[in-house]
Design a protein around this motif. Structure first.
Motif, mmCIF file in Angstrom:
data_model
loop_
_atom_site.group_PDB
_atom_site.id
_atom_site.type_symbol
_atom_site.label_atom_id
_atom_site.label_comp_id
_atom_site.label_asym_id
_atom_site.label_seq_id
_atom_site.Cartn_x
_atom_site.Cartn_y
_atom_site.Cartn_z
ATOM 1 N N ALA A 33 66.510 85.775 57.218
ATOM 2 C CA ALA A 33 66.332 86.955 57.902
ATOM 3 C C ALA A 33 65.101 88.125 57.730
ATOM 4 C CB ALA A 33 67.995 87.347 58.225
ATOM 5 N N VAL A 34 65.734 88.066 56.425
ATOM 6 C CA VAL A 34 64.254 89.107 55.257
ATOM 7 C C VAL A 34 62.956 88.656 56.292
ATOM 8 C CG1 VAL A 34 63.351 90.342 54.240
ATOM 9 C CG2 VAL A 34 65.908 89.958 53.950
ATOM 10 N N LEU A 35 62.446 87.110 56.269
ATOM 11 C CA LEU A 35 61.337 86.942 56.898
ATOM 12 C C LEU A 35 61.080 87.038 57.691
ATOM 13 C CD1 LEU A 35 59.011 85.487 54.835
ATOM 14 C CD2 LEU A 35 59.614 83.247 55.558
ATOM 15 N N GLY A 110 70.973 92.185 45.928
ATOM 16 C CA GLY A 110 70.849 93.248 46.533
ATOM 17 C C GLY A 110 69.337 94.327 47.270
ATOM 18 N N THR A 111 68.092 93.567 46.797
ATOM 19 C CA THR A 111 66.596 93.404 46.707
ATOM 20 C C THR A 111 66.305 93.826 48.071
ATOM 21 O OG1 THR A 111 66.277 93.632 44.552
ATOM 22 C CG2 THR A 111 64.329 93.880 46.570
ATOM 23 N N SER A 112 67.137 93.070 48.638
ATOM 24 C CA SER A 112 67.130 91.911 50.222
ATOM 25 C C SER A 112 67.535 93.542 51.032
ATOM 26 C CB SER A 112 67.521 90.831 50.240
ATOM 27 O OG SER A 112 66.806 90.077 50.408
ATOM 28 N N ALA A 162 74.326 90.017 58.031
ATOM 29 C CA ALA A 162 74.526 88.580 57.188
ATOM 30 C C ALA A 162 73.819 88.892 56.243
ATOM 31 C CB ALA A 162 73.063 88.494 58.216
ATOM 32 N N LEU A 163 73.183 89.643 55.429
ATOM 33 C CA LEU A 163 72.912 89.601 53.774
ATOM 34 C C LEU A 163 74.399 90.437 53.138
ATOM 35 C CD1 LEU A 163 68.964 91.127 53.369
ATOM 36 C CD2 LEU A 163 70.371 88.701 52.844
ATOM 37 N N ASP A 175 73.394 83.518 56.887
ATOM 38 C CA ASP A 175 71.915 84.270 57.590
ATOM 39 C C ASP A 175 70.846 83.522 58.107
ATOM 40 O OD1 ASP A 175 69.375 85.721 56.172
ATOM 41 O OD2 ASP A 175 68.560 83.953 55.053
ATOM 42 N N ALA A 176 71.125 81.594 58.135
ATOM 43 C CA ALA A 176 70.191 81.334 59.676
ATOM 44 C C ALA A 176 70.858 81.387 60.064
ATOM 45 C CB ALA A 176 70.477 79.754 58.683
ATOM 46 N N LEU A 177 71.914 81.690 61.051
ATOM 47 C CA LEU A 177 72.763 82.230 62.001
ATOM 48 C C LEU A 177 72.398 83.120 62.263
ATOM 49 C CD1 LEU A 177 74.740 81.023 64.094
ATOM 50 C CD2 LEU A 177 76.388 81.756 62.769
ATOM 51 N N PHE A 178 72.210 84.149 61.796
ATOM 52 C CA PHE A 178 71.551 85.650 62.561
ATOM 53 C C PHE A 178 70.154 85.284 62.889
ATOM 54 C CE2 PHE A 178 75.573 87.564 61.439
ATOM 55 C CZ PHE A 178 76.395 88.361 61.742
#
Length: 318
Positions: A33-35, A110-112, A162-163, A175-178
């Motif tokens: 999701a972040v990527l 947490g960072t994400s 998601a996170l 995460d992948a679903l979102f």
């Protein structure tokens, strides 16, 4: 620098900042999701930079080679932007499916989360700024940029959700679903941008409400006996209007010109944020059938018919 170009500089700078932060964290954490959001920001930066040059070209004055100006380059930019957004959506879907199949885990939650919250704040203020510029200028490129970043705002919020779920449950597939949902939504949002650009390239008329107001302005003038062959279009920066006025045959050219200027002033006031190219044509009678003949390529008959009518009317034309 115009407000439109200034807006593209601001959006390019914001996208560059978000790209650096999200790409670094996305690679370190392994979050699709972040990527996905980072990839989208990279495309945002490229598109906003392209939009800057597109608007710069569109603002150039008409010349012998481009007598109508280069305004439609903005529509081309809109179509390209929409296509790039669609491709980014497809890539995000691919990454999401890969994570589901390979069972990858998400690190540095947490960072994400911190990065995505920062991204939401920056994107929110950028969207508000772009919307204000789009409202003032009605520029298709800025409207597309505003819509694009508004999509980013929603997708970033989805990434945060998601996170949080992954953090609370440990279900990495969320995460992948979102990410999959974000990809689909991005593709959906691109459709409107592409459609608007294509419609401008196809010379779609101005909005029906504005066309009706233009017809009302022309038809309500006390010295206009009628009008026909009203045609309108826009290139995103300028509105083009053509029409035939039916005036009294004995009217002088000076009087006809004065009437046309009055109509042009009222029509242009309908949208003071746009440039206008208004081209009236003067007729002593309604000859719309001749315009149809010319349009169909039967100009020889039209010329003969026009000559016969002028002979019968004594050659009087406004």
């Amino acid at each position: 620098m115009s407000a439109q170009r200034r807006a593209t500089v601001v959006s390019t700078s914001a996208a560059a900042l978000l790209t650096f932060v999200k790409l670094f964290v996305g690679i370190m954490s392994g979050s699709v999701a972040v990527l996905a959001s980072a990839i989208d920001s990279i495309l945002d930066m490229g598109v906003s930079l392209f939009n800057f040059f597109a608007i710069k070209k569109a603002e150039e004055h008409p010349d012998d080679k481009f007598p109508y100006g280069k305004g439609k380059i903005q529509a081309i930019a809109g179509v390209i932007e929409g296509t790039i957004i669609t491709l980014s959506g497809l890539f995000i879907i691919y990454e999401a499916i890969s994570k589901i199949l390979q069972g990858k885990t998400t690190q540095y939650l947490g960072t994400s989360l911190g990065v995505m919250l920062f991204s939401i704040v920056v994107t929110f203020f950028l969207v508000q700024y772009l919307k204000s510029v789009a409202k003032k200028t009605d520029n298709i490129v800025i409207k597309a940029d505003a819509l694009h970043y508004q999509t980013d705002l929603l997708s970033n919020s989805a990434v945060v959700a998601a996170l949080v779920i992954v953090w609370l449950t440990g279900w990495d597939w969320i995460d992948a679903l979102f990410g999959l949902g974000i990809g689909l939504y991005i593709i959906y949002s691109a459709y409107e941008i592409i459609e608007e650009g294509v419609m401008i390239l196809l010379d779609r008329s101005l909005p029906s409400e504005m066309v009706a107001k233009i017809g009302e302005i022309i038809g309500n003038h006390p010295k206009v006996n009628g009008y026909h062959w009203l045609k309108t279009r826009t290139d995103g920066t300028h509105n083009f209007v053509e029409f035939h006025l039916v005036l009294t045959p004995e009217m002088t050219l000076e009087e006809a010109h004065r009437i046309a200027e009055e109509l042009e002033c009222k029509i242009a006031s309908l949208d003071p944020n746009k440039g206008w190219v208004i081209t009236p044509h003067f007729d002593p009678y309604d000859d719309e059938h001749l315009n149809e003949i010319y349009y169909e390529g039967k100009f020889r008959f039209a010329c003969e018919s026009e000559g016969n009518v002028e002979k019968e009317s004594g050659g009087a034309r406004a």
